[in-house]
Design a protein around this motif. Structure first.
Motif, PDB file in Angstrom:
ATOM      1  N   TYR A 132       0.838  -1.199   0.000  1.00 29.20           N
ATOM      2  CA  TYR A 132       0.000   0.000   0.000  1.00 29.20           C
ATOM      3  C   TYR A 132       0.874   1.250   0.000  1.00 29.20           C
ATOM      4  CZ  TYR A 132      -4.277  -2.618   1.177  1.00 29.20           C
ATOM      5  OH  TYR A 132      -5.358  -3.468   1.165  1.00 29.20           O
ATOM      6  N   LEU A 133       0.329   2.294  -0.636  1.00 27.11           N
ATOM      7  CA  LEU A 133       0.877   3.635  -0.526  1.00 27.11           C
ATOM      8  C   LEU A 133       0.014   4.400   0.468  1.00 27.11           C
ATOM      9  CD1 LEU A 133       2.788   5.948  -1.676  1.00 27.11           C
ATOM     10  CD2 LEU A 133       0.846   6.541  -3.135  1.00 27.11           C
ATOM     11  N   TYR A 134       0.646   4.967   1.489  1.00 28.69           N
ATOM     12  CA  TYR A 134      -0.048   5.775   2.482  1.00 28.69           C
ATOM     13  C   TYR A 134       0.326   7.236   2.270  1.00 28.69           C
ATOM     14  CZ  TYR A 134      -0.901   1.332   4.817  1.00 28.69           C
ATOM     15  OH  TYR A 134      -1.299   0.036   5.096  1.00 28.69           O
ATOM     16  N   ALA A 135      -0.655   8.131   2.409  1.00 27.76           N
ATOM     17  CA  ALA A 135      -0.387   9.553   2.237  1.00 27.76           C
ATOM     18  C   ALA A 135      -1.321  10.336   3.143  1.00 27.76           C
ATOM     19  CB  ALA A 135      -0.587   9.967   0.781  1.00 27.76           C
ATOM     20  N   SER A 136      -0.869  11.528   3.546  1.00 29.40           N
ATOM     21  CA  SER A 136      -1.667  12.312   4.476  1.00 29.40           C
ATOM     22  C   SER A 136      -1.940  13.704   3.939  1.00 29.40           C
ATOM     23  CB  SER A 136      -0.961  12.423   5.834  1.00 29.40           C
ATOM     24  OG  SER A 136       0.238  13.178   5.719  1.00 29.40           O
ATOM     25  N   SER A 137      -3.112  14.208   4.270  1.00 33.08           N
ATOM     26  CA  SER A 137      -3.401  15.632   4.173  1.00 33.08           C
ATOM     27  C   SER A 137      -3.095  16.216   5.545  1.00 33.08           C
ATOM     28  CB  SER A 137      -4.870  15.852   3.795  1.00 33.08           C
ATOM     29  OG  SER A 137      -5.719  15.456   4.865  1.00 33.08           O
ATOM     30  N   ASN A 138      -3.544  17.419   5.816  1.00 36.02           N
ATOM     31  CA  ASN A 138      -3.334  17.988   7.145  1.00 36.02           C
ATOM     32  C   ASN A 138      -4.378  17.549   8.161  1.00 36.02           C
ATOM     33  OD1 ASN A 138      -1.054  19.284   6.255  1.00 36.02           O
ATOM     34  ND2 ASN A 138      -2.027  21.273   6.009  1.00 36.02           N
ATOM     35  N   HIS A 161       2.114  24.378  12.329  1.00 36.92           N
ATOM     36  CA  HIS A 161       2.548  22.989  12.546  1.00 36.92           C
ATOM     37  C   HIS A 161       1.461  21.993  12.135  1.00 36.92           C
ATOM     38  CE1 HIS A 161       4.953  25.060  15.994  1.00 36.92           C
ATOM     39  NE2 HIS A 161       5.550  25.214  14.829  1.00 36.92           N
ATOM     40  N   ALA A 162       0.903  22.198  10.963  1.00 35.84           N
ATOM     41  CA  ALA A 162      -0.257  21.413  10.540  1.00 35.84           C
ATOM     42  C   ALA A 162       0.105  20.096   9.858  1.00 35.84           C
ATOM     43  CB  ALA A 162      -1.118  22.243   9.592  1.00 35.84           C
ATOM     44  N   SER A 163       1.343  19.948   9.380  1.00 36.11           N
ATOM     45  CA  SER A 163       1.680  18.768   8.574  1.00 36.11           C
ATOM     46  C   SER A 163       1.589  17.488   9.387  1.00 36.11           C
ATOM     47  CB  SER A 163       3.084  18.909   7.985  1.00 36.11           C
ATOM     48  OG  SER A 163       4.059  18.958   9.008  1.00 36.11           O
ATOM     49  N   LYS A 164       1.054  16.454   8.768  1.00 37.16           N
ATOM     50  CA  LYS A 164       0.887  15.157   9.423  1.00 37.16           C
ATOM     51  C   LYS A 164       1.888  14.159   8.823  1.00 37.16           C
ATOM     52  CE  LYS A 164      -2.538  16.740  11.840  1.00 37.16           C
ATOM     53  NZ  LYS A 164      -2.452  18.142  11.385  1.00 37.16           N
ATOM     54  N   SER A 165       3.104  14.159   9.359  1.00 39.57           N
ATOM     55  CA  SER A 165       4.114  13.205   8.910  1.00 39.57           C
ATOM     56  C   SER A 165       3.739  11.815   9.419  1.00 39.57           C
ATOM     57  CB  SER A 165       5.490  13.603   9.443  1.00 39.57           C
ATOM     58  OG  SER A 165       5.815  14.917   9.066  1.00 39.57           O
ATOM     59  N   ILE A 166       4.141  10.790   8.681  1.00 34.84           N
ATOM     60  CA  ILE A 166       3.746   9.422   9.037  1.00 34.84           C
ATOM     61  C   ILE A 166       4.910   8.453   8.872  1.00 34.84           C
ATOM     62  CG2 ILE A 166       1.318   9.772   8.420  1.00 34.84           C
ATOM     63  CD1 ILE A 166       1.883   8.367   5.754  1.00 34.84           C
ATOM     64  N   THR A 167       4.833   7.350   9.594  1.00 35.65           N
ATOM     65  CA  THR A 167       5.703   6.203   9.363  1.00 35.65           C
ATOM     66  C   THR A 167       4.965   4.960   9.825  1.00 35.65           C
ATOM     67  OG1 THR A 167       7.970   5.363   9.577  1.00 35.65           O
ATOM     68  CG2 THR A 167       6.930   6.174  11.585  1.00 35.65           C
ATOM     69  N   LEU A 168       5.395   3.789   9.360  1.00 34.29           N
ATOM     70  CA  LEU A 168       4.749   2.530   9.702  1.00 34.29           C
ATOM     71  C   LEU A 168       5.769   1.572  10.292  1.00 34.29           C
ATOM     72  CD1 LEU A 168       3.413   3.535   6.695  1.00 34.29           C
ATOM     73  CD2 LEU A 168       1.803   1.788   7.446  1.00 34.29           C
ATOM     74  N   ASP A 169       5.289   0.672  11.155  1.00 33.76           N
ATOM     75  CA  ASP A 169       6.205  -0.263  11.801  1.00 33.76           C
ATOM     76  C   ASP A 169       6.255  -1.634  11.134  1.00 33.76           C
ATOM     77  OD1 ASP A 169       3.807  -1.420  12.580  1.00 33.76           O
ATOM     78  OD2 ASP A 169       4.014  -0.910  14.703  1.00 33.76           O
ATOM     79  N   GLY A 170       5.444  -1.824  10.063  1.00 38.67           N
ATOM     80  CA  GLY A 170       5.432  -3.111   9.381  1.00 38.67           C
ATOM     81  C   GLY A 170       4.722  -4.202  10.158  1.00 38.67           C
ATOM     82  N   LYS A 171       4.104  -3.856  11.269  1.00 31.68           N
ATOM     83  CA  LYS A 171       3.434  -4.836  12.131  1.00 31.68           C
ATOM     84  C   LYS A 171       1.957  -4.501  12.343  1.00 31.68           C
ATOM     85  CE  LYS A 171       6.286  -4.091  15.467  1.00 31.68           C
ATOM     86  NZ  LYS A 171       6.941  -4.188  16.800  1.00 31.68           N
ATOM     87  N   GLY A 172       1.442  -3.609  11.516  1.00 31.78           N
ATOM     88  CA  GLY A 172       0.022  -3.315  11.602  1.00 31.78           C
ATOM     89  C   GLY A 172      -0.335  -1.957  12.153  1.00 31.78           C
ATOM     90  N   PHE A 173       0.678  -1.084  12.383  1.00 30.30           N
ATOM     91  CA  PHE A 173       0.377   0.224  12.950  1.00 30.30           C
ATOM     92  C   PHE A 173       1.033   1.336  12.151  1.00 30.30           C
ATOM     93  CE2 PHE A 173      -0.087  -2.679  16.531  1.00 30.30           C
ATOM     94  CZ  PHE A 173      -1.335  -2.303  17.027  1.00 30.30           C
ATOM     95  N   ILE A 174       0.354   2.482  12.131  1.00 32.76           N
ATOM     96  CA  ILE A 174       0.879   3.688  11.519  1.00 32.76           C
ATOM     97  C   ILE A 174       0.983   4.754  12.607  1.00 32.76           C
ATOM     98  CG2 ILE A 174      -1.429   4.484  10.806  1.00 32.76           C
ATOM     99  CD1 ILE A 174      -0.064   5.701   8.310  1.00 32.76           C
ATOM    100  N   TYR A 175       2.043   5.557  12.535  1.00 32.86           N
ATOM    101  CA  TYR A 175       2.324   6.587  13.535  1.00 32.86           C
ATOM    102  C   TYR A 175       2.209   7.943  12.858  1.00 32.86           C
ATOM    103  CZ  TYR A 175       3.952   2.485  15.985  1.00 32.86           C
ATOM    104  OH  TYR A 175       4.005   1.240  16.563  1.00 32.86           O
ATOM    105  N   VAL A 176       1.447   8.836  13.479  1.00 29.94           N
ATOM    106  CA  VAL A 176       1.132  10.128  12.876  1.00 29.94           C
ATOM    107  C   VAL A 176       1.566  11.239  13.819  1.00 29.94           C
ATOM    108  CG1 VAL A 176      -0.672  11.581  11.880  1.00 29.94           C
ATOM    109  CG2 VAL A 176      -0.885   9.074  11.784  1.00 29.94           C
ATOM    110  N   ASN A 177       2.375  12.166  13.307  1.00 30.08           N
ATOM    111  CA  ASN A 177       2.699  13.359  14.068  1.00 30.08           C
ATOM    112  C   ASN A 177       1.517  14.315  14.037  1.00 30.08           C
ATOM    113  OD1 ASN A 177       4.211  15.736  15.137  1.00 30.08           O
ATOM    114  ND2 ASN A 177       3.902  16.462  13.039  1.00 30.08           N
TER     115      ASN A 177
END
Length: 425
Positions: A110-116, A149-165
């Motif tokens: 999957y490709l994950y992407a964020s808006s604000n 500070h509106a940007s929502k940066s993201i990363t994934l752990d490969g184990k089923g979770f996504i982390y959002v700033n």
């Protein structure tokens, strides 16, 4: 061939390009200046330029580069770059999505992407094409979306979770933001819905705050974050607070305000509290001190004594906008498992010269720094005279790595993406 005929051919070429489908463009070259300063043996190629406000980037297994735009360009917010002949330059572009933003990542097909305010995902098919670019699934909705500070940066752990700033829409949680004499709010109400990292499931649609977990708090704004697959932990870089001298001239002079606080690099574990807005890190005293809005005098620790300390402290106000753990051996053993950090560049280090506008490397082992940082890629601004947000030719913003170990850097000033490889020559 006479000059009139040549001019006519150029005009015809322009008309044909203008009539092409706006979601797919055939590129014939790039025009960005490519004079980055790199260590010996490294070379940079401009993959594409003039893309718009190119924020974070991600590279798929087939080499396609996906670029998230902070502002829509021709109504689109994501650009896929494809190099069809292997020369390192994208000769095909495909644009899609109708929202702007910063975050983008690829994981488990999957490709994950964020808006604000939302996080979306797109499924890849067996040919590594996005199945339905016009109809993504919504993973998270209704996040805090305010100008600061509106940007929502993201990363994934490969184990089923996504982390959002979820950055705090504030400098120091004052009753009146960025106003001299205005006291800090205690407790800071912003921390209920912002100023931290939230964790969400990747297989549940239309999640809200109630479905997520406030994974860590006390983080003013984290634009750079990455999951370290070696230590199995989340790491982040924080943008420190501003305006100590402007808001508190009796406690800080201009030089102190230029050097305080440090930009902090953290390992983040569930439940941690990093102290914002009550605390900041002083790299000279090597401790977290109480912020002046909460009774601090530049030395007093108070409640900050028990807040999480940084793994490493970078110069103040450089603006760390991307973090990448380098897990390839293409660059050699020196770089393996170390961290690259893209610094967007400062605006508030006067009377000192502005800093950042570079990509640095921090050597690491087992998730801990093993030495001092060094500047890896420099001169994005185009000379010291251009070290300001308005004058800089380029401002580093995103980092990514392909399966062969090449490093990609994006720039949200001129919309350039570089590919850096090690040749040893």
């Amino acid at each position: 061939m006479n000059k009139i005929l040549i001019a006519g051919l150029f005009l015809l070429t322009g008309v044909l390009q203008a009539c092409a489908n706006d979601s797919t463009q055939q590129k014939t070259g790039v025009t960005a200046d490519n004079q980055l300063k790199l260590p010996a043996g490294f070379t940079a190629t401009v993959v594409a330029d003039k893309l718009g406000r190119a924020r974070h980037i991600a590279v798929n297994s087939n080499g396609d580069v996906y670029v998230k735009l902070e502002r829509l360009k021709d109504g689109k917010g994501i650009i896929r770059l494809r190099d069809t002949n292997g020369d390192g330059v994208a000769d095909e572009q495909f644009a899609f999505c109708n929202y702007a933003g910063t975050g983008i990542a690829i994981s488990n097909g999957y490709l994950y992407a964020s808006s604000n305010s939302e996080v979306y995902r797109y499924k890849f098919n067996a040919k590594n094409e996005i199945e339905n670019p016009d109809n993504p699934e919504i993973i998270v909705t209704g996040l805090v979306d305010k100008r600061q500070h509106a940007s929502k940066s993201i990363t994934l752990d490969g184990k089923g979770f996504i982390y959002v700033n979820i950055g705090a829409p504030s400098n120091a949680c004052q009753e009146t933001d960025r106003t001299a004499g205005s006291p800090g709010q205690m407790p800071c109400p912003i921390l209920e819905t912002a100023g931290g990292i939230w964790q969400f499931k990747i297989d549940k649609l239309n999640q809200t705050y109630a479905d997520g977990v406030r994974y860590a708090t006390g983080l003013r704004n984290v634009v750079g974050l990455d999951w370290n697959t070696v230590t199995n932990d989340l790491f982040v870089t924080q943008h420190g607070r501003d305006q100590l001298n402007t808001l508190h001239p009796s406690l800080y002079n201009n030089e102190q305000s230029a050097e305080l606080p440090a930009e902090e690099f953290f390992v983040v574990k569930k439940g941690m509290d990093f102290g914002w807005p009550y605390c900041y890190y002083d790299p000279v005293q090597k401790k977290k001190v109480l912020a002046p809005e909460y009774g601090g005098d530049g030395k007093k620790e108070g409640l900050c004594e028990n807040k999480e300390k940084p793994l490493y402290a970078f110069p103040a106000h450089w603006g760390p906008n991307a973090l990448l753990f380098y897990n390839s051996n293409q660059f050699g053993s020196k770089y393996q498992n170390g961290a690259f950090i893209a610094f967007h560049g400062s605006w508030n280090r006067a009377p000192l010269k502005q800093g950042g506008y570079n990509v640095v490397f921090l050597p690491m082992k087992d998730g801990k720094p093993t030495g001092m940082y060094e500047i890896f890629a420099d001169d994005f601004a185009g000379g010291e005279e251009n070290l300001t947000p308005a004058k800089a030719k380029h401002r580093p913003c995103g980092l990514a790595m392909d399966k062969n170990g090449a490093l990609y850097i994006s720039d949200d000033q001129a919309g350039t993406v570089w590919k850096i490889v090690y040749t040893g020559k």
